[in-house]
Design a protein around this motif. Sequence first.
Motif, short mmCIF file in Angstrom:
data_model
loop_
_atom_site.label_atom_id
_atom_site.label_comp_id
_atom_site.label_asym_id
_atom_site.label_seq_id
_atom_site.Cartn_x
_atom_site.Cartn_y
_atom_site.Cartn_z
N SER A 34 0.83 -1.20 0.00
CA SER A 34 0.00 0.00 0.00
C SER A 34 0.87 1.25 0.00
O SER A 34 2.05 1.21 0.34
N THR A 89 0.67 3.73 1.97
CA THR A 89 1.04 4.10 3.35
C THR A 89 2.28 3.33 3.80
O THR A 89 3.20 3.91 4.43
N TYR A 102 5.30 4.76 1.98
CA TYR A 102 5.66 6.08 2.52
C TYR A 102 6.43 5.94 3.83
O TYR A 102 7.49 6.58 4.03
N LEU A 127 1.48 12.00 0.28
CA LEU A 127 0.75 10.88 0.88
C LEU A 127 -0.76 11.06 0.72
O LEU A 127 -1.47 10.10 0.38
N LYS A 183 -2.96 8.44 -1.59
CA LYS A 183 -3.99 7.62 -0.96
C LYS A 183 -5.33 7.76 -1.67
O LYS A 183 -6.05 6.78 -1.88
N LYS A 184 -5.67 8.99 -2.07
CA LYS A 184 -6.93 9.20 -2.80
C LYS A 184 -6.92 8.47 -4.14
O LYS A 184 -7.90 7.82 -4.52
N GLU A 203 -5.09 5.89 -4.99
CA GLU A 203 -5.09 4.45 -4.74
C GLU A 203 -6.50 3.94 -4.46
O GLU A 203 -6.91 2.88 -4.95
N ASP A 204 -7.28 4.71 -3.69
CA ASP A 204 -8.66 4.31 -3.38
C ASP A 204 -9.52 4.30 -4.64
O ASP A 204 -10.32 3.38 -4.86
#
Length: 211
Positions: free
Chosen positions: A44, A46, A49, A96, A100-101, A103-104
Motif C-alpha cells: 500500500s 502508506t 511512505y 501521501l 492515498k486518494k 489508490e482508493d
Amino acid sequence: MQTSTSIKTWSAFITAITQAFGSTKVQELAFEQLKWYKQTVNQSITQYYDKIIELCKKVDPVMPDSLKLKYLMVGVKESLKMHVALQDPKTTEAFLLSAKKIEDVLSITKTNNELSDNDITIINATGYQNQVRDRATFTRTSNNKFNQKNPWNANASRTRTNSSQGIPVGNNANRQNKFSNSTRSTQKLGACYNCGTPGHYARDCTRPHFQ
C-alpha cells in the motif's frame, strides 16, 4: 581528556563518542537501500511512505523535506506515479494525501471492472441457454406446421411408427386379416385346414398344399 571540560553529562558523552568513533556502515547501507527502493505490487502507499521516511532518517536525520519528496516520487509504482505527478505535491504530507486518494479510486475501479466481467459471463451463459430453448421450440413448431400442411407426411410418420412397433399396415394387414378370418371359419366348420373341405383332416388331405 581533551574535551573533558565541555562534556558535563552522560548524554553529551554518548553523543561525543558516537560522533568521534561511531561506524558509518549503517548509514551507507540505508543510503544504498533508499536509492533502489521501489514500491511493490501488493504494498500500500502508506507502507511505502513509512519505509521511505524511515530510510531517509537513517541516512540523514535532518534531511530536507524536498529531498524526501524526490525519493518518494522515484520509487512509487507506475500505476500511481503519473496521477500523483499531475497533482504536483509540494511536501511529503501532500504526496501521501494525493497518493492515498488515487489508490482508493483505482481500487474501486478495479473492483467494478471485475464485477462487470462476472456479469457479462452470466449474461452470455443465460443468452446461450435461451437460444437453445428458442431453437428447440422453433423446431417443434415448424414440424407441427409442416405436418398440418402435408397430411401425407404425418400419416407416413405414423405408418413408420406402427411398423417399428410390429403393427401390420397396408396390404400386409389385409392379407393377414383374410388369412385369420379363413382360419377361424375353417375351425368352426370342422373342415380341412389345407383345402377347406369338411370330412377329413389336413394330414389326410390328398390335394397339393396351398393349391
